[in-house]
Design an enzyme around this catalytic site. Structure first.
Site, PDB file in Angstrom:
ATOM      1  N   HIS A  41     -22.287 -20.141 -19.535  1.00 27.28           N
ATOM      2  CA  HIS A  41     -23.776 -20.049 -18.712  1.00 27.28           C
ATOM      3  C   HIS A  41     -24.081 -20.128 -17.485  1.00 27.28           C
ATOM      4  CE1 HIS A  41     -27.815 -20.408 -20.314  1.00 27.28           C
ATOM      5  NE2 HIS A  41     -28.529 -20.757 -19.047  1.00 27.28           N
ATOM      6  N   TYR A  44     -21.287 -17.003 -14.860  1.00 30.93           N
ATOM      7  CA  TYR A  44     -21.123 -15.789 -15.816  1.00 30.93           C
ATOM      8  C   TYR A  44     -19.764 -15.057 -15.480  1.00 30.93           C
ATOM      9  CZ  TYR A  44     -26.094 -14.791 -15.799  1.00 30.93           C
ATOM     10  OH  TYR A  44     -28.224 -15.175 -16.579  1.00 30.93           O
ATOM     11  N   HIS A  87     -32.998 -17.868 -24.526  1.00 31.36           N
ATOM     12  CA  HIS A  87     -33.159 -19.629 -24.919  1.00 31.36           C
ATOM     13  C   HIS A  87     -32.801 -20.031 -26.381  1.00 31.36           C
ATOM     14  CE1 HIS A  87     -34.505 -23.421 -23.010  1.00 31.36           C
ATOM     15  NE2 HIS A  87     -33.735 -23.354 -22.160  1.00 31.36           N
ATOM     16  N   GLU A 305     -31.390 -31.944 -17.471  1.00 28.37           N
ATOM     17  CA  GLU A 305     -32.075 -29.947 -17.425  1.00 28.37           C
ATOM     18  C   GLU A 305     -33.849 -30.996 -18.047  1.00 28.37           C
ATOM     19  OE1 GLU A 305     -29.770 -27.150 -19.877  1.00 28.37           O
ATOM     20  OE2 GLU A 305     -28.384 -27.232 -18.849  1.00 28.37           O
TER      21      GLU A 305
END
Ligand SMILES: Nc1ncnc2c1ncn2[C@@H]1O[C@H](COP(=O)(O)OP(=O)(O)O)[C@@H](O)[C@H]1O
Lengths: 575, 79, 226, 79
Positions: A41, A44, A87, A305
């Site tokens: 994520h 890449y 998401h 997060e």
């Protein structure tokens, strides 16, 4: 799973690379930071190598891929900032909050560039909805979550698309796109430049939300992921609205030299990315970071997060200016560190160094990069034998038409967009329900047209042709609204890149998008990749969602699709 | 048989609403207020069933519908 | 005359109201921050739509405590005008300046749409340019626009002609299709629909202008009533 | 000092959300469920104050902010 590195999602070869970079064994904090940053994520690692195929520049591109959002010139010193973001996994677990925080994240990407967000769009995919309560629950929750966040922010949600297909049964897709307007000379970037400048933290306090969410997004959904449920992040659109207004006001003062939102991998990614793009180094103290929960340890603070947080790089000596503006909006800001030029990201806990790594080794530039093998899937060869002439013509065309109109994939989308405030800020000239939404650009005669498109059935049947079709469909929608197509942002949703047939689909789609964008001169200015959208059984259809923007010099010339009056002439263009 | 079901956010889950209300109370002069968490109170009229059945039903209702167990926990009381 | 638009943390439609009053109607208008302690210079206060304080707990609940709302009360008691739109309506009911309350839409969903309103009373400062029984199409965008009020208060409101707008086709379950009401003195009005979203040909609808024009007419044009 | 505040709709006020949940429960097989009303449970951490002060504060908080007495009633409990 006995090795510490496996627990943070690293492979043996990746761990060896960490050892090589550090010249020693990482401690727990460092290991976790590599774990989240080198997850698919954030890094890449499987997709980057293919991005070189994309056309990413022309004379209008002011910012291509690689920043928080891409920016394209629309003339008269104005530009559009845009990006799409997935998401999917969070929405599969908690649809309302998953979708809401997806919207929140993409809005931050836009105002982090200094742009005023003016529109939201979304692309959704679910399993077959008829007779499936779980799919209904996900669908309703996702739509409500998007509405809940966007409406409260006062940013109109003006377009999108939704399809239902069994390949998404266990893997719904929720991609959100945000579009902003910015003046050329007001563009900001996520650079930690100027040695000695202050690193400031603004917004919500840090909690144990979405712990490890970044690595979470990079693994297949299994029974185990149930356990990570406490990883759900809760969105606070009110806080984000304040953050948006405060940041735009701050950026106008000139005291902010760099700005970055805290998204996936939280402080870790914001710090190493801004450092890499700037002077190279940074030092921050976790004890200065506002915390919501008691007893949080450095690693939790570094990879949390929690939503609605921003990192600012502020000119030394102007910190109070920042505090004043931020407080006016009822928020707090604190200095948590400073810019250095020794190339290291140094994490302090008070006076104690608790972690120290070359900043650029964490960032995607230093992360592993894979060139995977690919292989044409068996189904593709099989389906090639299909001839449409073999399909019997239906006896009753009326019945077929009625079935089509009534099918979930073709019926009216009003149920969705009535829940979205698509008119707030009175700029929506063409509302949802037409080919593309058209927004006026305040203070000018200009308008912009916005759309998202992708027919993933086509992409499954032929990924290269299907993705070209997605791009040109978006372009047709933009053109039919009276606008000139300018650029795209792409949301690439695929199965596991480690499986050669899936990777083939991914590669073909990239080549198809590239070819179409080159042909139309609509460069790719930003995008997002979401891999591992598969369950034990199956992968989703390859789903490269295309978000496109076009410009109208005179917004009054915007065109809608319905027939206007009796007697008007109908012309069929094309073959 | 009547029941009261209390559904609250799990402790680890952020409560933006509660936070905002705490802020408002602090500003209104209740500076001693340290924390506010907002949950749901669901009152159910269960009709004529036994306590055992009620308990079984309530557990099931909570798990399936009344609470979102991904982020919420629940308790109930039969009265 | 001068308009003041109150800006709370979370107000969203402040710029829309400003745009209509300033750019379209060319009136004198200012934003007023929620911590103001003086509204003397304004003739009409606009409380705009949005999600003040996130609409946490209840819509409009926290905003009623702002310094600005204390001043709005003073302003209203002096007979000057106050118009609350959408969230502004919710705030005015929470603050007790208007009767009743706005609860969740009957279908439990946020509704963004354009609806037809019937003007029920044309002898107010906000509707004096409307025709008796006029129908206007105005957008709505709310999750909590379902108007409720105690029966005895409702009786009074009816007697006193305080119901100003009703929905032709009730979208949210409101009692008696109520979309907008005013106070006894008729100088404070609240309405769920957004006239500022229907004030421009470019947006395809200018039915809402009549409300702002009525206010201006009340001050500057020698209103037909009051 | 900690308190739990219960805010519920007055009986005269319709509760569409409660009705929807009753409908869903009936459909799910709980046909005995006759009525559902949804209220709020607000948990407040009041800090170091006496019970009397807490009571006074809670009354004020409820009247002013936590409940809208036009449509809601409240109760609280100090624990
Ligand atoms: N998820 C969504 N969110 C917002 N608007 C949507 C969504 N899905 C569809 N729409 C809107 O509904 C209309 C019809 O959608 P769609 O059938 O996908 O159109 P088309 O096939 O022409 O692209 C479009 O205006 C689109 O923007």
């Amino acid at each position: 799973m006995s090795n510490a590195y496996e627990l943070v999602g690293l492979k043996k070869s990746e761990y060896d690379k960490v050892l090589e970079v550090l010249g020693r064994e990482p401690n727990e904090l460092e290991l976790n930071m590599y774990g989240v940053m080198w997850s698919e994520h954030c890094s890449y690692k499987h997709s980057r190598a293919l991005f070189r195929h994309f056309p990413t520049s022309n004379e209008r591109v002011l910012q291509g891929p690689g920043e928080n959002a891409g920016i394209i010139d629309i003339g008269d010193n104005l530009a559009v900032a845009m990006k799409i973001e997935s998401h999917n996994h969070p929405s599969a677990i908690e649809p309302y909050q998953g979708a809401a925080t997806g919207v929140g994240g993409i809005i931050r990407d836009i105002f982090a560039m200094g742009a005023r967000p003016i529109a939201l769009l979304n692309s959704l995919r679910f399993g077959e909805i008829e007779n499936d309560v779980r799919v209904k629950y996900l669908f309703e929750g996702v739509v409500e979550g998007i509405a809940g966040y966007g409406n409260c922010m006062g940013i109109p949600t003006v377009g999108g698309e939704v399809y239902f297909n069994k390949s998404y049964q266990g893997n719904p897709l929720v991609n959100a796109m945000c579009v902003g307007i910015i003046e050329h000379d007001k563009i900001h970037r996520g650079n930690a430049s100027g040695v000695g400048n202050s690193i400031m933290y603004v917004g919500a306090a840090t909690g144990r939300d979405g712990m490890g969410g970044a690595s979470f997004a990079s693994v297949e959904l299994t029974e185990e992921s149930e356990e990570k449920r406490s990883a759900v992040q809760v969105g606070d659109p009110f806080m984000e609205k304040l953050l948006l207004e405060a940041c735009l006001e701050l950026l106008a003062t000139g005291c902010v030299v760099g700005i970055q939102d805290l998204g996936a991998a939280g402080l870790t990614s914001a710090c190493c990315e801004t450092a890499t793009r700037g002077e190279g180094g940074m030092e921050i103290d976790v004890l200065k970071v506002p915390r919501r929960e008691k007893g949080m340890i450095p690693v939790e603070i570094m990879i949390s997060e929690s939503q609605e947080r921003m990192l600012l790089i502020v000119e030394k000596g102007r910190e109070n200016e920042v505090n004043e503006i931020v407080e006016k909006w009822g928020l707090h800001s604190v200095v948590i560190g400073k810019v250095t030029n020794d190339g290291m990201l140094r994490v302090m806990e008070g006076d104690k160094v608790v972690g120290e790594m070359p900043a650029n080794s964490l960032d995607s530039s230093g992360a592993p990069r894979y060139y995977k093998d690919y292989e044409v899937p068996a189904y593709y060869e099989e389906l090639k034998n299909f001839k449409s002439s073999d399909v019997k013509e239906p006896d009753n065309h009326n019945e077929v038409l009625l079935n089509m109109i009534g099918s979930p994939n073709l019926c009216s989308r009003e149920w969705i967009y009535k829940q979205y405030d698509h008119m707030v800020r009175t700029s929506t000239v063409v509302k949802p329900g037409s080919d593309a939404a058209v927004m006026r650009v305040r203070g000018t005669n200009k308008g912009i047209a916005l759309t998202t498109d992708c027919n993933s059935r086509y992409c499954y049947l032929d990924p290269r042709e299907g993705s070209k079709i997605a791009v040109v469909e978006a372009a047709r929608n933009v053109v039919c609204s009276g606008a000139l197509p300018l650029a795209i942002t792409d949301g690439l949703n695929f199965g596991s890149p480690e499986k050669p047939d899936r990777f083939w689909q991914f590669r073909e789609c990239i080549l198809g998008i590239s070819e179409a964008c080159r042909e139309l001169d609509t460069p790719v200015i930003s995008g997002n990749v979401s891999f591992y959208n598969e369950t034990e059984k199956d992968a989703i259809y390859p789903t490269p969602m295309i978000g496109m923007v076009g410009v109208l010099e005179d917004v009054e010339k915007a065109c809608t699709m319905e027939f206007k009056k009796e007697g008007d002439i109908i012309v069929l263009l094309g073959e | 048989m009547k029941a009261k079901v209390y559904v609250t956010l799990k402790n680890s889950i952020a409560d933006p609403q509660g936070n905002a209300i705490r802020g408002a109370l602090n500003k209104k002069g209740f500076s001693n207020v340290e924390d506010v968490r907002i949950g749901k109170l669901i009152e159910i009229e269960l009709g004529d069933i036994t306590k055992e059945v009620a308990e079984k039903q309530l557990n099931e209702m909570c798990e399936k519908l009344l609470a979102n167990t991904v982020i919420e926990k629940y308790e109930f009381e039969i009265i | 005359m001068k308009f003041g638009i109150i800006v709370f943390p979370g107000s969203n439609c402040d710029i829309d109201c400003y745009h209509v009053l300033k750019d379209i109607l060319k009136k004198d208008v200012e934003y007023v921050w929620h911590d103001t302690d003086n509204l003397d210079k304004y003739d009409c206060i606009v409380i705009p739509g949005g999600f003040s304080y996130g609409d946490y707990l209840r819509c409009g609940a926290v905003a009623q405590f702002s310094k600005a709302m204390e001043q709005v009360k003073v302003h209203a008691s002096e007979g000057k005008l106050v118009i609350g739109i959408c969230n502004g309506f919710q705030i005015l009911t929470e603050a007790g300046l208007l009767p009743g309350a706005l609860v969740r839409n009957k279908n439990l969903k946020f509704i963004c749409d354009t609806v037809s309103l019937q003007v029920e009373n044309t002898s107010t400062p906000f509707t004096n340019l409307c025709k008796e029984g006029q129908i206007i199409d105005i957008p709505i965008a709310h999750g909590e626009g379902n108007y409720v009020v105690d029966e005895d208060i409702l009786e009074n409101m009816k007697k006193n002609n305080q119901i100003i707008f009703t929905y032709k086709d009730n979208p949210n379950g409101s009692l008696l299709n109520i979309a907008g009401v005013c106070n006894e003195n008729k100088n404070v009005i609240g309405m769920m629909p957004h006239p500022e979203r229907a004030s421009e040909a470019l947006l395809g609808n200018s039915d809402g202008l009549v409300i702002f024009e009525s206010i201006i007419n009340y001050f500057e044009g020698g209103a037909k009533n009051e």
